[in-house]
Enzyme design. Structure first.
Site, PDB file in Angstrom:
ATOM      1  N   LEU A  81       8.477  -2.372   2.792  1.00  0.00           N
ATOM      2  CA  LEU A  81       7.318  -1.760   2.142  1.00  0.00           C
ATOM      3  C   LEU A  81       7.638  -1.223   0.742  1.00  0.00           C
ATOM      4  CD1 LEU A  81       4.333  -1.223   2.551  1.00  0.00           C
ATOM      5  CD2 LEU A  81       4.921   0.973   3.606  1.00  0.00           C
TER       6      LEU A  81
ATOM      7  N   VAL B  23       6.989  -3.708  -2.016  1.00  0.00           N
ATOM      8  CA  VAL B  23       5.595  -3.805  -2.441  1.00  0.00           C
ATOM      9  C   VAL B  23       5.217  -2.590  -3.287  1.00  0.00           C
ATOM     10  CG1 VAL B  23       3.201  -3.973  -1.636  1.00  0.00           C
ATOM     11  CG2 VAL B  23       5.032  -5.111  -0.357  1.00  0.00           C
ATOM     12  N   GLU B  24       5.677  -1.414  -2.864  1.00  0.00           N
ATOM     13  CA  GLU B  24       5.279  -0.178  -3.525  1.00  0.00           C
ATOM     14  C   GLU B  24       5.928  -0.005  -4.891  1.00  0.00           C
ATOM     15  OE1 GLU B  24       3.203   2.187  -2.965  1.00  0.00           O
ATOM     16  OE2 GLU B  24       2.469   1.699  -0.965  1.00  0.00           O
ATOM     17  N   SER B  25       7.227  -0.241  -4.982  1.00  0.00           N
ATOM     18  CA  SER B  25       7.950   0.184  -6.184  1.00  0.00           C
ATOM     19  C   SER B  25       9.044  -0.767  -6.633  1.00  0.00           C
ATOM     20  CB  SER B  25       8.598   1.548  -5.911  1.00  0.00           C
ATOM     21  OG  SER B  25       9.575   1.415  -4.875  1.00  0.00           O
TER      22      SER B  25
ATOM     23  N   TYR C 152      -2.648  -5.933  -0.700  1.00  0.00           N
ATOM     24  CA  TYR C 152      -1.486  -5.105  -0.359  1.00  0.00           C
ATOM     25  C   TYR C 152      -0.842  -5.532   0.958  1.00  0.00           C
ATOM     26  CZ  TYR C 152       1.042  -0.705   0.626  1.00  0.00           C
ATOM     27  OH  TYR C 152       1.989   0.238   0.918  1.00  0.00           O
TER      28      TYR C 152
END
Length: 572
Positions: A157, A160-162, A266
């Protein structure tokens, strides 16, 4: 390292070669070009991860798949996992352990997942860079995930986030590898102050993110796709979308919900990563090999510690200390805690022994400062890169009154500010030093009443440019005396600005007249009707929200508007 490319079957190699040959035909947007560049792990405004939507109009397969989003409901495309015998290479690194913990549904063939798989196949260097950068953190985070018996897909995850950038900071003020905004971070116990930001602390933010994900998963009855959607868009947004479908008699699973565009992409981004990690040889994608062994150890401190001293004791560079402990903003740990550091496991013991052996006075240097006429606690705190509260606590001061001739004990850094390479001060300085080629640097000292919007109008630049050049977000406060950098188009324009003097009166008090409004789009709204209601132009609405000329708005979508409150009717 033996390449997994050499281990793939001939048929797979042929298919991969055909795919890669077709990558040059995929449309390349500005966003795609940004994501294809190697992210800068030092910069707070570095680009974050995630496949962009292809530019419309060229009829590619990726575009056709994405265009199905608004058509008929998708069938259930979950598939049973099956790795053909002989295709999987011998693998003793951490990725085998990660695969064994996968429990989320497999939607690799879903038309909203396929374009994101293709994006990574065409830009294999991105995943390689991200997993290499994440290597020191992966085992530590995986252990935390497994301890809670959660799906190991959650390890992906932060990609995807950072993109696993420890100092990632979004225009929406989200920080750290898990991208917490300030309010959500505080709700989950992540302290944020001058010394420390728990949203960037690898240990604290991971605990908070897993707490949040577990809470959301319980709220959505164990459905991980809805959980991930809520992590991105908020549980209220997802709950309202479910309620809307219930009223209309429609299915309420993730794929059928009318969610914001970012959230519709997302979850497929994570599912694409799931497919690539589970079957990298089938997709001809190479993963960075990560040993399945501890890399980090959390070492307890018993008080504040200069990070340069910590680096010396651990026999590391100061930059290494910051990279593993990005929550610390300044030259030392927060005097109020947390009192721990993440260190390489092979350095932890010698660090602890060294820390126990040094004199307590060496942990933080102290300076005896003689107060001069006209000095205030604020002046002294700024000079020594500390806080007024710290001076008060150290010197048992109840208020802010001090007298010339008295002495104060002041904690101070053992190195000049440039020696603390990734402190908040140095990161901002490095960001402000990098500007577009061919432009001239101009420094603006913030005055009372200044705002990013007013400054952007004065200098003829966008708010996005202004905040990016200064490593801040549009919603961050600015204070009188703060120095901002503006990169002007040419020397002639810079001379005009210098000659213009103080900000025009029409803009000087604009922050008292203009307010930022978040408007939730209602059914039947158009950009024209919203513009008329708030007395702003359609062009401004598009610019403020990065909407292209062909972009559509949807009920529930949130728009940012900069509204002149003196120019509104009573019905607004």
């Amino acid at each position: 390292m033996k390449s997994s490319f050499a281990m793939a079957l001939p048929a797979v190699s042929l298919a991969a070669a055909l795919l890669l040959a077709g990558c040059s035909g995929l449309p390349v947007s500005d966003e795609a070009r940004d994501e294809a560049r190697a992210p800068d792990p030092v910069s707070d405004e570095a680009q974050l991860a995630g496949p962009p939507k292809p530019a419309p109009g060229d009829g590619t397969q990726a575009e056709r798949l994405l265009s199905l989003e608004d058509s008929a409901p998708f069938p259930d495309l979950a598939v049973t996992r099956h790795i053909p015998v002989g295709e999987a290479p011998e693998n003793n690194d951490i990725w085998g352990r990660v695969r064994a913990g996968f429990t989320m549904p497999d939607y690799r063939h879903h038309p909203r997942v396929q374009p994101h798989i293709q994006w990574h196949q065409c830009r294999q260097d991105f995943l390689h860079r991200v997993t290499a950068r994440a290597e020191p953190l992966l085992h530590y985070i995986l252990e935390e995930i497994e301890a809670r018996e959660l799906p190991t897909e959650l390890l992906l995850l932060p990609i995807v986030e950072s993109a696993y950038l420890p100092f990632a900071y979004s225009p929406g003020r989200a920080a750290g590898i898990w991208q917490f905004i300030p309010s959500t971070g505080r709700h989950f116990g992540l302290k944020q102050n001058w010394w420390y930001d728990g949203r960037r602390d690898i240990h604290a933010s991971t605990q908070a993110a897993l707490d949040y994900l577990q809470q959301l998963n319980q709220r959505f009855d164990g459905d991980w796709l809805l959980t991930l959607a809520a992590y991105n868009a908020g549980q209220g947004t997802v709950s309202r979308a479910i309620q809307r479908n219930e009223r209309l008699g429609r299915p309420t699973d993730y794929w059928h919900l009318d969610l914001p565009r970012e959230t519709r992409h997302y979850v497929p981004k994570l599912l694409a990563l799931q497919a690539l990690v589970e079957n990298p040889w089938a997709y001809h994608v190479e993963l960075w090999p990560v040993p399945d062994e501890p890399y980090l150890e959390r070492v307890a401190l018993d008080g504040q510690l200069d990070l340069a001293v910590a680096a010396r004791l651990a026999e590391l560079d100061v930059e290494d200390i910051y990279q593993l402990n990005p929550g610390f903003n300044r030259w030392a740990t927060d005097p109020e805690g947390p009192h721990y550091l993440l260190l390489p496991a092979d350095r932890a013991e010698r660090f602890s022994e060294g820390l126990a052996a040094i004199d307590p006075g060496e942990r933080v240097a102290w300076h005896r400062h003689r107060i001069q006429t006209g000095e205030t606690l604020s002046h002294i705190a700024t000079r020594y890169r500390t806080t007024v509260a710290m001076l008060q606590q150290t010197n048992n001061l109840r208020g802010t009154n001090i007298r010339a001739g008295q002495h104060l004990l002041v904690p101070s850094a053992t190195r000049p500010s440039s020696g603390y390479t990734l402190s908040a001060e140095q990161r901002r300085s490095n960001t402000q030093a990098r500007g577009p080629a061919g432009r001239q640097r101009h420094e603006h000292v913030v005055r009372q009443g200044d705002s990013f919007w007013a400054l952007s109008r004065r200098y003829g630049v966008t708010v996005a440019e202004l905040t990016r050049w200064n490593g801040v977000a549009p919603g961050d406060p600015i204070r009188p005396g703060q120095r901002l950098v503006v990169w002007l188009p040419d020397g002639e324009r810079a001379a005009e600005v210098a000659a213009a003097g103080p900000m025009p009166a029409s803009l000087q008090h604009v922050s008292t007249r203009r307010q930022t409004v978040t408007y939730s789009v209602r059914r039947g709204d158009s950009l024209h009707s919203i513009g008329q209601r708030f007395r702003v132009s359609v062009a401004d609405i598009r610019r403020w929200n990065n909407l292209g000329n062909g972009s559509l708005i949807r009920p529930g979508q949130r728009l940012t508007l900069h509204v002149d409150v003196t120019n509104q009717g009573s019905g607004t």
